[in-house]
Design an enzyme around this catalytic site. Structure first.
Site, short mmCIF file in Angstrom:
data_model
loop_
_atom_site.label_atom_id
_atom_site.label_comp_id
_atom_site.label_asym_id
_atom_site.label_seq_id
_atom_site.Cartn_x
_atom_site.Cartn_y
_atom_site.Cartn_z
N HIS A 256 0.84 -1.19 0.00
CA HIS A 256 0.00 0.00 0.00
C HIS A 256 0.87 1.24 0.00
CE1 HIS A 256 -3.00 2.99 1.34
NE2 HIS A 256 -3.89 2.17 0.83
N GLU A 311 -7.58 -4.62 -0.74
CA GLU A 311 -8.05 -5.26 -1.97
C GLU A 311 -8.27 -6.76 -1.81
OE1 GLU A 311 -5.04 -4.46 -4.80
OE2 GLU A 311 -5.34 -2.29 -4.80
#
Length: 372
Positions: A256, A311
């Protein structure tokens, strides 16, 4: 005379990393500690809240009306019915469009000029439009909303045309809460920039959706399932992951931009996914992939913090509750619309146009004769 460009002496941050561009009461992301705080509450505290209660939290003090979660639930039900009616003439024009493009078109039908609480209609409209888009793509007739149902329950009811199972409603509710706001991410920043021009709420959130569409932001959950499909069996997990890393490919669902440790949203969604019936074995298989991937990433890239991100379990949760994978970005928008609307309302209160500077790095101006 030689015309010199207006240069800025400070070093530029090409991705605006660590640049403070707004002050907000809405949310705070601490990437080093792996924390997400939404109006004074850690995400873990909110994971059992219904989406309507989080909307009450985000919108509090932003509008003249003081609305409770119950008030918001009733208003959303009425607004979903209105959105369904507005949508009808535009349905034929959706054919051939990608789901997120169809959602963009339908949101464009909502006028900034109407005298009504735009933030409520914006949040109400996305599930109505998303479900109708998915059903039409499958050759099915859109299902009218039921104003008496909760927001997550009606979302699934419109998608499946059946009474939704309680565990799936709860999982979707948790997802909508989990992605409701996340600091000054790309789509929220886009929405705030547009709001600062006084363009109106719908124009602002459509800009947010356009930013969310990009694969570097909200357009990426589907490929997690593509990865799981390709791996296919437990025996192929480690060889497949090894080959992917050897080719320099990114493992979908890991890493991330902000978090240097595990994304806290991944833990909340993992908990939500664990409550769902895993008759297919998909969730258990994905857990094995996650364990193997984290071990390999630590081994192969020890200097880079590559942990599970939102995700990974987003893809598993949305698949398990019944959404087609090409709808995932639209469902993300259904949750993030809470944050977009709150940030737009907050930005409108400042009355200040967002106008950053840029550094000119092009060719110097040629010598010109005469006056300019």
């Amino acid at each position: 005379m030689s015309v010199k460009p207006n240069l800025i002496s400070q070093p530029a941050s090409l991705g605006l990393d660590d640049v403070v561009a707004a002050e907000t009461m809405l949310s705070h992301v601490d990437g080093q500690a792996g924390e997400l705080i939404i109006r004074g509450h850690h995400l873990g505290e909110l994971s059992d809240w219904p989406f309507e209660q989080v909307l009450e939290l985000l919108w509090a003090g932003q509008t003249p009306d003081v609305l409770t979660a119950q008030d918001i639930g009733s208003a959303l039900g009425e607004a979903r019915v209105k959105a369904f009616r507005i949508m009808q003439p535009f349905l034929p024009g959706l054919r051939g469009l990608a789901p997120v493009e169809a959602l963009r078109l339908l949101l464009s039908a909502l006028p900034d000029s109407a005298r009504e609480p735009h933030h409520i209609l914006a949040v109400a409209a996305v599930p109505v439009f998303t479900a109708a888009i998915a059903r039409q793509a499958a050759g099915l007739i859109p299902v009218a909303p039921n104003a008496t149902l909760g927001h997550a329950a009606d979302f699934l009811s419109m998608l499946r045309n059946e009474e939704p199972q309680a565990d799936k409603v709860k999982a979707l509710d948790t997802y909508l809460v989990t992605v409701s706001d996340h600091g000054l991410n790309a789509s929220t920043f886009a929405a705030r920039v547009i709001a600062s021009t006084k363009a109106g709420l719908f124009s602002s959130v459509i800009g947010g959706l356009c930013a969310l569409k990009g694969p570097l932001h909200g357009g990426a959950p589907g490929p997690v399932l593509d990865m799981l499909d390709e791996i296919a069996t437990p025996a192929r997990i480690e060889p497949w992951l090894e080959d992917a890393l050897a080719r320099g490919e990114r493992l979908m669902g890991f890493g991330h931009r902000i978090y240097r440790v595990r994304d806290p949203r991944a833990d909340v969604l993992k908990g939500a996914v664990s409550t769902l019936n895993d008759g297919s074995g998909r969730i258990a298989f994905a857990s094995k992939v996650e364990t193997a991937a984290l071990a390999l990433l630590q081994q192969k890239k020890p200097l880079r913090p590559l942990q599970t991100n939102v995700e990974f379990y987003t893809a598993l949760l949305l698949e398990a509750v019944g959404f087609p994978r090409d709808s995932f970005t639209n469902v993300f928008a259904a949750g993030r619309m809470a944050g977009w609307t709150a940030h737009v309302l907050e930005q409108e209160q400042t009355g200040r146009l967002i106008r950053p500077q840029s550094r000119y790095v092009g060719s110097p101006c040629a010598n010109l004769s005469g006056s300019l």
